[in-house]
Design an enzyme around this catalytic site. Sequence first.
Site, mmCIF file in Angstrom:
data_model
loop_
_atom_site.group_PDB
_atom_site.id
_atom_site.type_symbol
_atom_site.label_atom_id
_atom_site.label_comp_id
_atom_site.label_asym_id
_atom_site.label_seq_id
_atom_site.Cartn_x
_atom_site.Cartn_y
_atom_site.Cartn_z
ATOM 1 N N LYS A 49 -10.118 1.254 -2.298
ATOM 2 C CA LYS A 49 -10.311 0.867 -0.892
ATOM 3 C C LYS A 49 -11.742 1.185 -0.438
ATOM 4 O O LYS A 49 -12.205 2.328 -0.540
ATOM 5 C CB LYS A 49 -9.305 1.623 -0.024
ATOM 6 C CG LYS A 49 -9.136 1.107 1.384
ATOM 7 C CD LYS A 49 -7.989 1.857 2.072
ATOM 8 C CE LYS A 49 -7.545 1.250 3.365
ATOM 9 N NZ LYS A 49 -6.373 1.929 3.930
ATOM 10 N N GLU A 77 0.852 -1.202 0.000
ATOM 11 C CA GLU A 77 0.000 0.000 0.000
ATOM 12 C C GLU A 77 0.891 1.256 0.000
ATOM 13 O O GLU A 77 1.911 1.306 0.687
ATOM 14 C CB GLU A 77 -0.890 0.010 1.258
ATOM 15 C CG GLU A 77 -1.891 1.167 1.279
ATOM 16 C CD GLU A 77 -2.815 1.147 2.509
ATOM 17 O OE1 GLU A 77 -2.445 0.582 3.557
ATOM 18 O OE2 GLU A 77 -3.920 1.718 2.408
ATOM 19 N N CYS A 85 -5.591 -3.164 2.923
ATOM 20 C CA CYS A 85 -5.282 -2.961 4.339
ATOM 21 C C CYS A 85 -6.487 -3.015 5.282
ATOM 22 O O CYS A 85 -6.919 -4.090 5.643
ATOM 23 C CB CYS A 85 -4.477 -1.670 4.509
ATOM 24 S SG CYS A 85 -3.519 -1.720 6.057
HETATM 25 N N1 LIG Z 1 -3.440 1.497 6.005
HETATM 26 C C1 LIG Z 1 -4.377 1.029 6.788
HETATM 27 O O1 LIG Z 1 -5.512 0.828 6.395
HETATM 28 C C2 LIG Z 1 -3.919 0.760 8.193
HETATM 29 C C3 LIG Z 1 -4.824 -0.161 8.966
HETATM 30 C C4 LIG Z 1 -4.351 -0.396 10.351
HETATM 31 O O2 LIG Z 1 -3.248 -0.017 10.750
HETATM 32 C C5 LIG Z 1 -5.245 -1.107 11.251
HETATM 33 O O3 LIG Z 1 -4.878 -1.277 12.426
HETATM 34 O O4 LIG Z 1 -6.329 -1.537 10.836
#
Ligand SMILES: NC(=O)CCC(=O)C(=O)O
Length: 278
Positions: free
Chosen positions: A115, A45, A156
């Site tokens: 996303k 990412e 993520c």
């Molecule tokens: N880049 C993200 O979406 C981070 C997500 C993250 O750190 C989490 O704990 O969930």
Amino acid sequence: MAPALKVALLQLGGFPTKQEAITNAINQIRIAAKNKGAKLVILPECWNSTYCTKEFPRSAEQIPNGETSKALSKVAGELGITLIGGTYPEIDAGKLYNTCPVWGPKGEFLGKYRKMHLFDMDIPGRCTFKESSVLTPGNEFLTFNVGDTKVGVGICYDQRFPEFAAVYRKRNCDLLVFPSAFDTFTGPMHFELIAQARALDNGMFVALCAPARDTSKDYVAYGYSTVSDPWGRVLSRAKEGPEMLVVDLDMGLRDSIRRQIPTQEQKRTDVYEVVCKI
Ligand SMILES: NC(=O)CCC(=O)C(=O)O
């Protein structure tokens, strides 16, 4: 039996300029394909810019017509690989998205995933981030095939939503890929655990590809890219620094867990169900 799919996850280090980040990524992609034999290569990412809401408007590009996309398409075609281009900020009709583009072995654009669950988290003194202050969420899933392997994409924070992964299972995916950049507070507690949970819930491989940790940045990514097999076991894990994971995905493991613990067929859909509305 189908041969294993060789997959490379590139845990890329940060660079001061976008151009340097692109040059480094292209070099690493070449090593993954030519020296390691990977057929599917995955980037992290926000690998070509700083992961920061102020930075998103500055570094955003059109996808697939911007400079990063053109470089990735070219190298995928040159090497004959499928390339999951990690994420970088996309601008489209005045809106910004955190977007993951994918190219096939002829350099053809296979699609993009925006996303869906934006990273809005507030753990006072530890980690506060609000992607929704500048980004618009996507609302479409993305699947494609690498040979016989069906792949689904998330980004993520999306991995925290079991229903999201369940939709991809319902669409018969074998591998779920999340370009990721977990933070250093939640990362040690949740990152690998979530990979294993989503893999086991759905009888799928799950690959989380993160950038290397860079403590000079405002947002320090955790690193520790990882791959879990459909039995929920960690197949491979990186450490904090720049690293390349290369793993063989043996679909026999998918077949064995689905046959021996057939939870998908045992769901009580007369009582509950995950419903996809798009
Ligand atoms: N880049 C993200 O979406 C981070 C997500 C993250 O750190 C989490 O704990 O969930």
